[in-house]
Design a protein around this motif. Structure first.
Motif, PDB file in Angstrom:
ATOM      1  N   ILE A  67       8.528   0.000   1.785  1.00  0.00           N
ATOM      2  CA  ILE A  67       7.568   0.704   0.932  1.00  0.00           C
ATOM      3  C   ILE A  67       6.903   1.821   1.718  1.00  0.00           C
ATOM      4  CG2 ILE A  67       5.465   0.451  -0.425  1.00  0.00           C
ATOM      5  CD1 ILE A  67       6.300  -2.412  -1.013  1.00  0.00           C
ATOM      6  N   LYS A  95       8.785   4.901   1.753  1.00  0.00           N
ATOM      7  CA  LYS A  95       8.603   5.743   0.551  1.00  0.00           C
ATOM      8  C   LYS A  95       7.498   6.766   0.775  1.00  0.00           C
ATOM      9  CE  LYS A  95      11.597   3.384  -1.951  1.00  0.00           C
ATOM     10  NZ  LYS A  95      12.882   4.019  -2.369  1.00  0.00           N
ATOM     11  N   ALA A  96       6.429   6.337   1.472  1.00  0.00           N
ATOM     12  CA  ALA A  96       5.343   7.275   1.764  1.00  0.00           C
ATOM     13  C   ALA A  96       5.837   8.396   2.666  1.00  0.00           C
ATOM     14  CB  ALA A  96       4.177   6.531   2.417  1.00  0.00           C
ATOM     15  N   LYS A 102       0.011   9.585  -5.185  1.00  0.00           N
ATOM     16  CA  LYS A 102       1.134   8.648  -5.068  1.00  0.00           C
ATOM     17  C   LYS A 102       1.222   8.076  -3.655  1.00  0.00           C
ATOM     18  CE  LYS A 102       6.039   8.173  -6.156  1.00  0.00           C
ATOM     19  NZ  LYS A 102       7.271   8.865  -6.657  1.00  0.00           N
ATOM     20  N   ILE A 154       0.922   4.132  -2.568  1.00  0.00           N
ATOM     21  CA  ILE A 154       1.918   3.437  -1.739  1.00  0.00           C
ATOM     22  C   ILE A 154       1.240   2.765  -0.542  1.00  0.00           C
ATOM     23  CG2 ILE A 154       3.920   3.770  -0.220  1.00  0.00           C
ATOM     24  CD1 ILE A 154       4.782   6.067  -2.124  1.00  0.00           C
TER      25      ILE A 154
END
Length: 605
Positions: free
Chosen positions: A55, A58-59, A81, A85
């Motif tokens: 995860i 993703k950042a 967003k 995250i």
């Protein structure tokens, strides 16, 4: 100092590693519910921790895409967003930490309960073991099993159990996450496993014998330190300091050697595994960069995968460490279970004879005994002792005098013949009930750390203060106690070295007087006191022995002239018996023994 060398050989491996671990698992079965929840929380904490890097990747991808968009004239980064995250990752790590805390709390409780239970069972086991065990084992060796081995077991158990669960879960979880990112990079990362497995196998193969040696020699060192400290005055008196240091250094060197090698192998794994892990980083970085250029994976996936590679090698390192800890656990557990499974005395018998209303008649019928069955030292001992008689047992050193007393109290059982009390074989009594009939004063005094009053009261735990004082007066120790700081409340140290040997003997005599037994045993009870004090004690003993059967072992034959029956022993047999006048008139071995004492005195004078 020969008895210092007990213990197993340093290069001896655990006799049964798998069997010992099975015993330990069965022993901990009563904590299976707690262990189940330890496993649940450990797995949950690990899973939440494993999901975090992907995860977080993703950042990184969002930041990279935002920078690219900014350069291209786009909207730039989506901080909302990215924040969402990061908040998700934070929540995952907090939940993971809570799960880890709970499983650590539960596992600590299980390990401490296990060590507490082991110490309690060892303490109870000591009281059920035969005297022959303690006659052949150094005290420090037994203490080492209660302290060092149990501590080692508890500490390694606490660390290894949860670490094994988390390591295996991490290994499986990380492997799945790496596959989800890139199967090709996963294959490259997995190629380091054979090398890691080979290193783990090498360490396990070579380290176990050193862990066993470390525990064994640690017990030997403890035994030597206890023995040297307890006999320090004797060592000084005979100028044996250098010999003692030489023997200690020899054992200490062996402990150092085995401990150094075991710790070396244990510590070697971390740098080697880190090197293997770094090789994985290099391969992943090169391949990941290539796949990113080809748009197969995203930039954030490289970061996530590198973290997973680190998390993939880390559990391997932890498994290697756990393997070493399990070797230490097995070595310690084996010694503890070996002690717990040792031979025991029969404490109870079916339909035991009651000690109530027994009078104290003792009969020895053709007693035959040897500490080793092939070396019989009591050949054919027979004697008939009536209630209330004072029986003296005399003879040269090694004749078997003290051995007969040990047999009477069932510290050992006879090899042949029988010993009867009021017509009942001593083997038909429960040992603990049988020994309630006896009061014993030995040549080697034993006092424990506590007040003088508590030491005397050991003969009768519910005795009043007045009864304690009366017993002290009868033993002619009351006046001495009054001169001490604190009187009856003075604390004796662990070795009771803050009172003299003669004073310790008087205190043990007071303890026997307070116990008021049916049968009294005095084994050289006055050997450590001066002649004047001995005469006073003898008078007190004469009063104490009235109406009860008494066995007196003495080298000073002048103290047993009024005995009802004197048994003269030599080489395990009774060669003469009768009272003092009869034996002197016979002019045999007893007469020679008695007269030789006065001849020596005359020559000295």
């Amino acid at each position: 100092m020969a008895r210092m060398h007990g213990g197993r050989r340093p290069n001896e491996k655990a006799k049964d590693f798998k069997g010992t671990m099975k015993k330990l698992i069965r022993y901990m079965a009563i904590y299976k519910v707690q262990v189940f929840f330890v496993a649940v929380f450990a797995i949950c904490g690990t899973i939440f921790n494993i999901v975090g890097p992907k995860i977080l990747g993703k950042a990184t991808t969002e930041i990279f895409n935002g920078l690219v968009s900014k350069v291209s004239g786009g909207d730039g980064m989506n901080f909302g967003k990215i924040g969402q995250i990061l908040l998700t990752v934070l929540c995952l790590y907090v939940i993971s930490a809570i799960c880890s805390f709970v499983q650590g709390y539960l596992m600590t409780g299980v390990s401490q309960k296990t060590t507490y239970r082991l110490r309690r069972e060892i303490s109870e086991k000591i009281n059920r073991m035969p005297m022959s065990y303690f006659d052949t084992k150094p005290v420090g060796e037994v203490l080492s099993r209660v302290t060092n081995d149990v501590d080692t077991l508890g500490q390694s158990l606490n660390q290894s159990a949860t670490q094994m669960i988390t390591s295996v879960t991490t290994l499986i979880g990380v492997f799945i996450m790496m596959l989800s990112i890139s199967p090709l990079m996963t294959v490259i990362a997995v190629l380091i496993l054979p090398l890691s497995a080979g290193l783990i196998g090498f360490v396990m193969k070579h380290s176990q014998k050193y862990f066993v040696g470390q525990q064994t020699y640690l017990g030997n060192v403890n035994g030597q330190v206890e023995e040297i400290y307890g006999g320090h005055n004797i060592i000084k008196a005979f100028n044996k300091e250098e010999e003692v240091i030489e023997v200690f250094n020899e054992t200490n060197d062996k402990l150092y050697d085995s401990a150094w090698k075991s710790q070396f192998f244990s510590g070697l794994m971390m740098p080697v595994m880190q090197f293997v892990g770094n090789l994985g980083y290099v391969a992943v970085a090169i391949l990941g960069g290539y796949l990113t250029i080809k748009d197969v994976i995203e930039v954030g996936d490289i970061q996530s995968f590198i973290q997973y590679v680190r998390n993939f090698t880390q559990p391997l390192q932890q498994i290697a460490q756990v393997a070493n800890m399990l070797q230490s656990t097995a070595a310690a557990s084996e010694r503890v279970f070996e002690f717990l499974e040792g031979p025991e005395e029969d404490q109870t018998v079916e339909n035991p004879v009651s000690v109530e209303n027994l009078q104290g008649n003792v009969e020895f019928e053709h007693v035959r005994f040897g500490y080793n069955e092939d070396k019989i030292i009591i050949n054919n001992f027979s004697a008939d002792v009536k209630e209330g008689q004072k029986i003296a047992i005399v003879g040269p050193t090694g004749a078997g005098k003290t051995t007969m007393i040990k047999l009477l109290m069932r510290f050992y059982d006879v090899n042949g013949g029988s010993i009867k009390i009021d017509g009942h074989d001593v083997r038909d009594f429960n040992r603990s009930e049988l020994r309630e009939m006896f009061g014993m004063v030995l040549q080697d005094t034993w006092l424990f750390h506590g007040t003088i009053s508590d030491n005397i009261r050991y003969g009768k735990l519910n005795a009043t203060e007045e009864e304690v004082i009366q017993a002290a007066k009868a033993a002619h120790v009351h006046r001495f106690i009054q001169t001490l700081p604190g009187g009856y409340n003075m604390e004796l140290n662990e070795e009771a070295s803050n009172v003299s040997q003669g004073q310790k003997q008087l205190l043990t005599i007071a303890r026997a007087i307070l116990a008021d037994p049916k049968i009294l045993i005095l084994d050289e009870a006055t050997s450590s006191v001066d002649t004047r004090t001995e005469e006073m004690i003898q008078k007190a003993m004469d009063n104490l022995m009235k109406g009860r059967t008494s066995f007196v072992i003495a080298h000073r034959l002048s103290t047993i002239r009024d005995a009802d029956l004197i048994l003269v022993m030599k080489d395990g047999d009774i060669i003469e018996q009768g009272n003092h006048e009869e034996l002197l008139a016979r002019g045999g071995f007893y007469a020679d023994l008695y007269n030789s004492q006065f001849e020596s005195t005359t020559e000295i004078a």
